[in-house]
Design a protein around this motif. Sequence first.
Motif, PDB file in Angstrom:
ATOM      1  N   VAL A 732      69.501 -46.939 -90.488  1.00 16.73           N
ATOM      2  CA  VAL A 732      69.201 -45.947 -90.909  1.00 16.73           C
ATOM      3  C   VAL A 732      68.087 -45.620 -88.980  1.00 16.73           C
ATOM      4  N   THR A 733      68.275 -44.360 -89.163  1.00 15.08           N
ATOM      5  CA  THR A 733      66.808 -43.629 -87.723  1.00 15.08           C
ATOM      6  C   THR A 733      65.644 -42.900 -88.608  1.00 15.08           C
ATOM      7  N   VAL A 734      65.076 -43.309 -87.582  1.00 17.30           N
ATOM      8  CA  VAL A 734      63.808 -42.087 -88.158  1.00 17.30           C
ATOM      9  C   VAL A 734      63.236 -41.330 -87.023  1.00 17.30           C
ATOM     10  N   SER A 735      62.905 -40.495 -86.447  1.00 20.11           N
ATOM     11  CA  SER A 735      62.327 -39.770 -84.858  1.00 20.11           C
ATOM     12  C   SER A 735      61.541 -39.140 -85.416  1.00 20.11           C
ATOM     13  N   ASP A 736      60.840 -38.838 -84.255  1.00 19.46           N
ATOM     14  CA  ASP A 736      59.907 -37.408 -84.291  1.00 19.46           C
ATOM     15  C   ASP A 736      60.824 -36.728 -83.186  1.00 19.46           C
ATOM     16  N   ASN A 737      60.020 -35.715 -82.829  1.00 20.64           N
ATOM     17  CA  ASN A 737      60.561 -34.566 -81.283  1.00 20.64           C
ATOM     18  C   ASN A 737      60.624 -35.580 -79.940  1.00 20.64           C
ATOM     19  N   TRP A 738      60.019 -36.777 -80.157  1.00 21.93           N
ATOM     20  CA  TRP A 738      59.982 -37.879 -78.609  1.00 21.93           C
ATOM     21  C   TRP A 738      60.704 -38.840 -78.543  1.00 21.93           C
ATOM     22  N   SER A 739      60.978 -39.308 -80.183  1.00 23.03           N
ATOM     23  CA  SER A 739      61.639 -40.984 -79.890  1.00 23.03           C
ATOM     24  C   SER A 739      62.023 -41.047 -81.037  1.00 23.03           C
ATOM     25  N   THR A 740      62.956 -41.857 -80.775  1.00 20.85           N
ATOM     26  CA  THR A 740      63.872 -42.464 -82.630  1.00 20.85           C
ATOM     27  C   THR A 740      63.519 -44.340 -82.580  1.00 20.85           C
ATOM     28  N   LYS A 741      63.285 -44.535 -83.800  1.00 25.78           N
ATOM     29  CA  LYS A 741      62.981 -45.676 -84.440  1.00 25.78           C
ATOM     30  C   LYS A 741      64.364 -46.429 -85.197  1.00 25.78           C
ATOM     31  N   GLU A 742      65.209 -47.213 -85.068  1.00 28.33           N
ATOM     32  CA  GLU A 742      66.350 -47.679 -86.082  1.00 28.33           C
ATOM     33  C   GLU A 742      66.296 -48.878 -86.169  1.00 28.33           C
ATOM     34  N   ILE A 743      65.823 -48.549 -87.852  1.00 27.30           N
ATOM     35  CA  ILE A 743      66.477 -49.647 -88.983  1.00 27.30           C
ATOM     36  C   ILE A 743      66.869 -50.249 -89.805  1.00 27.30           C
ATOM     37  N   PRO A 744      67.507 -51.386 -89.038  1.00 28.76           N
ATOM     38  CA  PRO A 744      68.600 -52.204 -90.186  1.00 28.76           C
ATOM     39  C   PRO A 744      68.198 -52.686 -91.333  1.00 28.76           C
ATOM     40  N   VAL A 745      69.198 -51.913 -92.624  1.00 24.59           N
ATOM     41  CA  VAL A 745      69.236 -52.190 -93.946  1.00 24.59           C
ATOM     42  C   VAL A 745      70.052 -53.002 -94.434  1.00 24.59           C
ATOM     43  N   THR A 746      69.545 -53.947 -95.240  1.00 25.96           N
ATOM     44  CA  THR A 746      70.674 -54.966 -96.037  1.00 25.96           C
ATOM     45  C   THR A 746      70.917 -54.225 -97.640  1.00 25.96           C
ATOM     46  N   ILE A 747      71.835 -53.493 -98.241  1.00 21.22           N
ATOM     47  CA  ILE A 747      71.907 -53.387-100.156  1.00 21.22           C
ATOM     48  C   ILE A 747      72.846 -54.731 -99.997  1.00 21.22           C
ATOM     49  N   ASN A 748      72.158 -55.307-101.209  1.00 24.89           N
ATOM     50  CA  ASN A 748      73.078 -56.355-102.052  1.00 24.89           C
ATOM     51  C   ASN A 748      73.630 -56.037-103.206  1.00 24.89           C
ATOM     52  N   VAL A 749      74.441 -55.950-103.978  1.00 22.90           N
ATOM     53  CA  VAL A 749      75.143 -55.786-105.471  1.00 22.90           C
ATOM     54  C   VAL A 749      75.255 -56.968-106.099  1.00 22.90           C
ATOM     55  N   GLY A 750      74.566 -57.381-107.565  1.00 28.57           N
ATOM     56  CA  GLY A 750      75.077 -58.334-108.412  1.00 28.57           C
ATOM     57  C   GLY A 750      75.640 -57.983-108.875  1.00 28.57           C
ATOM     58  N   MET A 751      76.148 -58.810-110.386  1.00 25.77           N
ATOM     59  CA  MET A 751      76.653 -59.444-111.144  1.00 25.77           C
ATOM     60  C   MET A 751      76.197 -58.489-112.013  1.00 25.77           C
ATOM     61  N   ALA A 752      76.264 -58.208-112.827  1.00 29.38           N
ATOM     62  CA  ALA A 752      75.817 -57.399-113.930  1.00 29.38           C
ATOM     63  C   ALA A 752      75.402 -58.657-115.114  1.00 29.38           C
ATOM     64  N   ALA A 753      74.641 -58.664-116.118  1.00 28.97           N
ATOM     65  CA  ALA A 753      74.508 -60.245-116.756  1.00 28.97           C
ATOM     66  C   ALA A 753      75.544 -59.877-118.326  1.00 28.97           C
ATOM     67  N   ALA A 754      75.754 -59.231-118.249  1.00 33.39           N
ATOM     68  CA  ALA A 754      77.213 -59.062-119.702  1.00 33.39           C
ATOM     69  C   ALA A 754      78.484 -59.718-119.295  1.00 33.39           C
ATOM     70  N   GLU A 755      78.039 -59.342-117.647  1.00 26.78           N
ATOM     71  CA  GLU A 755      79.762 -60.063-116.901  1.00 26.78           C
ATOM     72  C   GLU A 755      78.991 -61.308-116.230  1.00 26.78           C
ATOM     73  N   ASN A 756      78.176 -61.860-116.357  1.00 25.47           N
ATOM     74  CA  ASN A 756      77.476 -63.422-116.304  1.00 25.47           C
ATOM     75  C   ASN A 756      78.428 -63.681-117.547  1.00 25.47           C
ATOM     76  N   LEU A 757      77.658 -63.467-118.165  1.00 27.74           N
ATOM     77  CA  LEU A 757      77.832 -64.248-120.056  1.00 27.74           C
ATOM     78  C   LEU A 757      79.444 -64.085-120.177  1.00 27.74           C
ATOM     79  N   LYS A 758      80.675 -63.111-119.863  1.00 30.95           N
ATOM     80  CA  LYS A 758      81.511 -62.919-120.240  1.00 30.95           C
ATOM     81  C   LYS A 758      82.221 -63.682-119.166  1.00 30.95           C
ATOM     82  N   PHE A 759      81.447 -64.458-117.961  1.00 35.53           N
ATOM     83  CA  PHE A 759      81.932 -65.243-117.366  1.00 35.53           C
ATOM     84  C   PHE A 759      82.474 -66.744-117.904  1.00 35.53           C
ATOM     85  N   TYR A 760      81.131 -66.592-118.678  1.00 35.13           N
ATOM     86  CA  TYR A 760      80.385 -67.980-118.763  1.00 35.13           C
ATOM     87  C   TYR A 760      81.608 -68.345-119.858  1.00 35.13           C
TER      88      TYR A 760
END
Length: 760
Positions: A732-760
């Motif tokens: 993602v980027t954030v900018s003002d009138n003079w410069s821009t900053k790039e920010i890398p972002v990691t989004i993690n999606v894990g298994m829900a608790a019910a799913e884990n129970l079902k698996f077991y």
Amino acid sequence: MLKKIITALIMIIGLSTVSYIYANSSLLNTLKAQSAPAFQLPKGSKVVLGKYNNKEIVWDIGNNDNNGSYVLMSSKPIADSIQTFNSALPVATYPTLPSLADRENYCVKYIMPSGSGDYYFPFCPTTTLKNEINKINTTSMETALLSRSPFLPSIADIKDGGTLGVTLNDRAFKKDIAYWVDGYISTTGYNQGIYKGLYFNVVQNSLNANGYAYDFYEFDLSNIVISRNEKIEWMRSKEWGSSGGGLIKFAIRPYTLIDKNKIMFAANTSYTDRNWHDYSIDINNLNENNELNSNKLRIQSSLIARLQDIKRNDKSTSKVIKNNSVDLSVNANTGTNTQISVILYNESGTSIQYYKMLEAARNGTNDYTLDLTGVTVGKYQLAVINEEYDASSNLPVESSAISNLMPLEIVEPHKLTYTKTPQSEASSGKEYEFSKNVNAGQTVGKVTANPMGVTPLTYSVETNGDNTYQNFEIDGLDSNNASSNTPLNVKIKSGAPDLVNGGLKAGNYKFCITAVDANGYPVDTSGNPTEKVCTSFTVEKTNPTIAFDDPSTTKKSIADAATAWNETATATPSTGTKITYSITGGDVSLISINPDTGATTYTGSNAFGKVKIRATVDDDPITGNDNYNSAFVEKEIVIYREVDGSVRPHDNSSDTTIPTFTASDSNVRTGGIIGTIHGTLGTPDTIGGSTTTYHYGLKPGVGNASFFSVDPNTGVIKTTANLGVNSYHITVTVSDNWSTKEIPVTINVGMAAAENLKFY
């Protein structure tokens, strides 16, 4: 062979002639001479000749070409009232008449037929009249001039078609005066024939007379008829005796003939005062019984006058300025008080325009100065005459023939004017501008001669108070700096002392132009030309142009500004000019700039802001010139603080720094919120202001960018699809009138608790 000999002779003669022409400086002018026309007095003019009772006689010319003679009639009668009757003569009584041969010895008496005893004398001899005419005295020179001595004119002389070739208007006084004529006349039939065959004395009556005639006449028994319209009329010698009567008297008007070929010249008797005279001969007073405007005759003699050259300042010339003078080279001899006089003819040499008695003649070839003051501008033919001068008398004098003619044109003196004619390259509102229209060879003006005077004119460019005249020359002159053309261009010399880069440097320029004519006129007593025209003008400084090589605003982050850089400009022209750099506004402490090179250094100590710089072009001081107006260009430099930012995960995230969700969280469903981008630092929207507006974005094409979106104003990150269990990466980027900053972002999606129970 003969043809070759003739050709050779012609070549030898031609070469000799050319050599002689070059050897004699005046011969070229002499070759232009032409013969003067034969002088002739017009009918009706008056001349002075002889004396009667010690008074000079003025004569009218009644015919100016009678077999090579002028017919002269006294302008006034020498006797106003004289009779033919002479009581001492024997008397013959009519009808007994003496023979024609004997009539000069008798008076004829006529007794009226009525027997009344009344009588009259119809004629007496004209001896009395002739004796009076014989009292006219002429000098030996005048006597030699006469074709016929003064005489009483006869009827045969003066009648129309007579020997003298005069008509009634030529011979009769215009009013009141009748004069005796030699001869006898008879009426053909008058008064019942009483006077038939009776001869009478004769008079020439005046034009205004009513006359005594009622019929025609015949004379001298020759039966030649004379019309009464000629006003030649019979007159008695003495009136009736018994009634007292009286003598009949009329005037005596002598005639004479002079050889016209011996008359070299004649001019009004007042023309000998050594002044110029508009030459004219009055013919309006013929038979007016006056002696007005008589002319003095110049008679052929052994005197000579040959015009060899017309000169001005020792150079042959055929043209001279009005009211100026020339020198006449004349070959002459001397006599009794002889004078050289000048005669000016019209251009064709057919009519005399001016006359002037000049100065005493000298033997041999000499120069005579002729002052032309008062002579009208025009083209003339000039001649001279060598003549005697006698102030005490108007009688004829001896003279040479009129010389050959030479052309002389009298012109208005030349007058110079100068007109500025700047060429068109100068900037609007300027006549002359450095580097634009004052380059070597370019025209700055023109000098015009009007009138032209005596050409060619010799020109010079002279000082008008300083040395700037040395930059200029007149175009179109020959090797002697002369020209017969006008106008002439004045241009800047090649190699002129005040040229800079091929053009006159800015400043004031002055010069004068002088010209003398082909006769060396006009100059002062020191020989300096006096006809001049002066001018001055200013060469304006020109406006150079200048532009920054990079005219755009220079934008640098604080980090980038830490490395020095150059701000450079280019000027036109670049030669002779110098560019200097300066800071003119804004946050002036942010940078420093080298005034000569434009090298720029950041000095803001992590400050940010905006500063204005200027590049100025002007004359390079090392040239010492001042040819340019100062010109400048400006631009801005912006030093900005770089923007920064961070991503704060949604509150549902199990991690406060990295967005972390389970598959059952609504955040990973389409439209779910992952987190929010927050901008920090940066530079206010307006340098010097306090508000910084941040703009947010998603860098496309990086990682899993296609599954997400960013609100540009709020920075909210949302999903655009249902996310499965996985790790997702975006920038993602954030900018003002003079410069821009790039920010890398990691989004993690894990298994829900019910799913884990079902698996077991």
